[in-house]
Design a protein around this motif. Sequence first.
Motif, PDB file in Angstrom:
ATOM      1  N   MET A 289      16.873  -8.294   6.662  1.00  0.00           N
ATOM      2  CA  MET A 289      16.869  -7.398   5.489  1.00  0.00           C
ATOM      3  C   MET A 289      15.449  -7.244   4.978  1.00  0.00           C
ATOM      4  O   MET A 289      14.749  -8.235   4.786  1.00  0.00           O
ATOM      5  N   SER A 290      15.048  -6.041   4.695  1.00  0.00           N
ATOM      6  CA  SER A 290      13.682  -5.791   4.245  1.00  0.00           C
ATOM      7  C   SER A 290      13.551  -6.039   2.751  1.00  0.00           C
ATOM      8  O   SER A 290      14.425  -5.659   1.957  1.00  0.00           O
ATOM      9  N   ILE A 291      12.468  -6.679   2.390  1.00  0.00           N
ATOM     10  CA  ILE A 291      12.136  -6.833   0.973  1.00  0.00           C
ATOM     11  C   ILE A 291      11.605  -5.521   0.433  1.00  0.00           C
ATOM     12  O   ILE A 291      11.787  -5.179  -0.723  1.00  0.00           O
ATOM     13  N   SER A 292      10.932  -4.755   1.257  1.00  0.00           N
ATOM     14  CA  SER A 292      10.411  -3.451   0.875  1.00  0.00           C
ATOM     15  C   SER A 292      10.703  -2.459   1.977  1.00  0.00           C
ATOM     16  O   SER A 292      10.680  -2.792   3.155  1.00  0.00           O
ATOM     17  N   SER A 293      10.978  -1.220   1.579  1.00  0.00           N
ATOM     18  CA  SER A 293      11.213  -0.182   2.573  1.00  0.00           C
ATOM     19  C   SER A 293       9.909   0.365   3.121  1.00  0.00           C
ATOM     20  O   SER A 293       9.912   1.133   4.077  1.00  0.00           O
ATOM     21  N   ASP A 294       8.784   0.022   2.505  1.00  0.00           N
ATOM     22  CA  ASP A 294       7.491   0.508   2.971  1.00  0.00           C
ATOM     23  C   ASP A 294       7.220   0.016   4.391  1.00  0.00           C
ATOM     24  O   ASP A 294       7.408  -1.160   4.702  1.00  0.00           O
ATOM     25  N   ARG A 295       6.761   0.893   5.240  1.00  0.00           N
ATOM     26  CA  ARG A 295       6.375   0.476   6.573  1.00  0.00           C
ATOM     27  C   ARG A 295       5.074  -0.318   6.490  1.00  0.00           C
ATOM     28  O   ARG A 295       4.355  -0.233   5.499  1.00  0.00           O
ATOM     29  N   ILE A 296       4.779  -1.063   7.532  1.00  0.00           N
ATOM     30  CA  ILE A 296       3.514  -1.772   7.574  1.00  0.00           C
ATOM     31  C   ILE A 296       2.416  -0.761   7.908  1.00  0.00           C
ATOM     32  O   ILE A 296       2.484  -0.070   8.925  1.00  0.00           O
ATOM     33  N   ALA A 297       1.415  -0.652   7.068  1.00  0.00           N
ATOM     34  CA  ALA A 297       0.353   0.327   7.245  1.00  0.00           C
ATOM     35  C   ALA A 297      -0.455   0.012   8.501  1.00  0.00           C
ATOM     36  O   ALA A 297      -0.629  -1.154   8.873  1.00  0.00           O
ATOM     37  N   TRP A 298      -0.947   1.056   9.162  1.00  0.00           N
ATOM     38  CA  TRP A 298      -1.719   0.848  10.392  1.00  0.00           C
ATOM     39  C   TRP A 298      -2.924  -0.035  10.143  1.00  0.00           C
ATOM     40  O   TRP A 298      -3.322  -0.814  11.013  1.00  0.00           O
ATOM     41  N   GLU A 299      -3.535   0.078   8.940  1.00  0.00           N
ATOM     42  CA  GLU A 299      -4.716  -0.727   8.649  1.00  0.00           C
ATOM     43  C   GLU A 299      -4.388  -2.209   8.530  1.00  0.00           C
ATOM     44  O   GLU A 299      -5.252  -3.065   8.739  1.00  0.00           O
ATOM     45  N   GLU A 300      -3.116  -2.528   8.230  1.00  0.00           N
ATOM     46  CA  GLU A 300      -2.674  -3.921   8.269  1.00  0.00           C
ATOM     47  C   GLU A 300      -2.450  -4.361   9.708  1.00  0.00           C
ATOM     48  O   GLU A 300      -2.827  -5.464  10.103  1.00  0.00           O
ATOM     49  N   VAL A 301      -1.826  -3.489  10.479  1.00  0.00           N
ATOM     50  CA  VAL A 301      -1.457  -3.829  11.854  1.00  0.00           C
ATOM     51  C   VAL A 301      -2.692  -4.103  12.708  1.00  0.00           C
ATOM     52  O   VAL A 301      -2.735  -5.101  13.454  1.00  0.00           O
ATOM     53  N   ILE A 302      -3.706  -3.253  12.615  1.00  0.00           N
ATOM     54  CA  ILE A 302      -4.898  -3.449  13.455  1.00  0.00           C
ATOM     55  C   ILE A 302      -5.636  -4.720  13.063  1.00  0.00           C
ATOM     56  O   ILE A 302      -6.191  -5.414  13.916  1.00  0.00           O
ATOM     57  N   GLU A 303      -5.617  -5.064  11.775  1.00  0.00           N
ATOM     58  CA  GLU A 303      -6.247  -6.319  11.346  1.00  0.00           C
ATOM     59  C   GLU A 303      -5.505  -7.526  11.918  1.00  0.00           C
ATOM     60  O   GLU A 303      -6.123  -8.470  12.420  1.00  0.00           O
TER      61      GLU A 303
ATOM     62  N   LEU B 280      -8.887 -16.926   7.385  1.00  0.00           N
ATOM     63  CA  LEU B 280      -8.496 -17.761   8.512  1.00  0.00           C
ATOM     64  C   LEU B 280      -7.371 -18.733   8.172  1.00  0.00           C
ATOM     65  O   LEU B 280      -7.026 -19.604   8.965  1.00  0.00           O
ATOM     66  N   ASN B 281      -6.784 -18.562   6.990  1.00  0.00           N
ATOM     67  CA  ASN B 281      -5.661 -19.404   6.565  1.00  0.00           C
ATOM     68  C   ASN B 281      -4.692 -18.557   5.749  1.00  0.00           C
ATOM     69  O   ASN B 281      -4.642 -18.649   4.526  1.00  0.00           O
ATOM     70  N   ARG B 282      -3.907 -17.731   6.442  1.00  0.00           N
ATOM     71  CA  ARG B 282      -3.076 -16.782   5.698  1.00  0.00           C
ATOM     72  C   ARG B 282      -1.951 -16.197   6.549  1.00  0.00           C
ATOM     73  O   ARG B 282      -1.959 -16.267   7.771  1.00  0.00           O
ATOM     74  N   ILE B 283      -1.022 -15.577   5.832  1.00  0.00           N
ATOM     75  CA  ILE B 283       0.030 -14.744   6.402  1.00  0.00           C
ATOM     76  C   ILE B 283      -0.303 -13.313   6.009  1.00  0.00           C
ATOM     77  O   ILE B 283      -0.585 -13.038   4.842  1.00  0.00           O
ATOM     78  N   LEU B 284      -0.282 -12.375   6.962  1.00  0.00           N
ATOM     79  CA  LEU B 284      -0.613 -10.990   6.646  1.00  0.00           C
ATOM     80  C   LEU B 284       0.238 -10.012   7.425  1.00  0.00           C
ATOM     81  O   LEU B 284       0.791 -10.345   8.472  1.00  0.00           O
ATOM     82  N   ALA B 285       0.329  -8.799   6.873  1.00  0.00           N
ATOM     83  CA  ALA B 285       1.007  -7.664   7.501  1.00  0.00           C
ATOM     84  C   ALA B 285       2.502  -7.901   7.700  1.00  0.00           C
ATOM     85  O   ALA B 285       3.079  -7.490   8.709  1.00  0.00           O
ATOM     86  N   LEU B 286       3.139  -8.536   6.712  1.00  0.00           N
ATOM     87  CA  LEU B 286       4.587  -8.743   6.757  1.00  0.00           C
ATOM     88  C   LEU B 286       5.208  -8.344   5.423  1.00  0.00           C
ATOM     89  O   LEU B 286       4.650  -8.650   4.371  1.00  0.00           O
ATOM     90  N   ASN B 287       6.377  -7.682   5.455  1.00  0.00           N
ATOM     91  CA  ASN B 287       7.128  -7.428   4.220  1.00  0.00           C
ATOM     92  C   ASN B 287       8.632  -7.494   4.443  1.00  0.00           C
ATOM     93  O   ASN B 287       9.411  -7.030   3.626  1.00  0.00           O
ATOM     94  N   ASP B 288       9.024  -8.071   5.562  1.00  0.00           N
ATOM     95  CA  ASP B 288      10.431  -8.303   5.863  1.00  0.00           C
ATOM     96  C   ASP B 288      10.785  -9.741   5.489  1.00  0.00           C
ATOM     97  O   ASP B 288      10.046 -10.685   5.807  1.00  0.00           O
TER      98      ASP B 288
END
Length: 266
Positions: free
Chosen positions: A1-15, A57-65
Amino acid sequence: MSISSDRIAWEEVIEAKAFVDMARISPQPFKDSVEFTCMPVGKGCAISLPMAPAVGLNRILALNDRDELNLAFEWMKTKTGRRHVQIRETSASHELRGWILDQGLVENGAWMKLTRPVPSAPLAMEGPVRTRLAGFDDAPIFGRLTCAGFGFPTELEPLWSCLVGKKGWACFIAELEGMAIGTGAMFMEDGYAWLGGGTTLAEYRNRGAQKALINARLNEGLAQGVSHFAVETAEPQEGQPNISYANLTKAGFTPSYIRQNYLLPN
């Protein structure tokens, strides 16, 4: 189940792809010695390098599910260091904010994500600073310069030197009167690029090195078929200088969104 309906932005994905690839190509003995690990999750990742002082270097990124966030969060809880979860502010629905509270996360600053399209023609390289694409023989100095510029321990030099000459990466060295003074890296895939590793030795700052390194990477991206570039820096604060943000906006980058940093409790 998604917490947000927003898609993951390309700028998040490439990072996220850049950091997953960084972990992939880092030498295993180095990763073992500093406990450097990365877990791809969905289109994002969780990355851990406990001795590194940087949030990046110590994080979670590009997730909203929800399920993906919980998977990454449980993995991150087994690590040490100053661990963070990064959340895009526009994705912070009521449900997501509730998840943040439930995990006991604490706000710890924010980053501004910026993007720009590829320049229509190569940018002029002005000023006394010159840049060059690092070759395999430059790998050691690239690692040393990057760590020195960021104030990272010397044990982390292999993290940066291993990027030089690798597929998908372009690493640049800035020079002033023949002296190597700064570095910048870029990861490219499928027409998108992420800029990182931009730093200058403290005694050579404010002389145009970062402007030159930004332009050099934009020109390289143009030559390599990149269509869009992404980068991030600390969120600007009123009344406080932010040279990185100023350099990026002068180079044609525009703000995309704010990404809040949330610190995991000890």
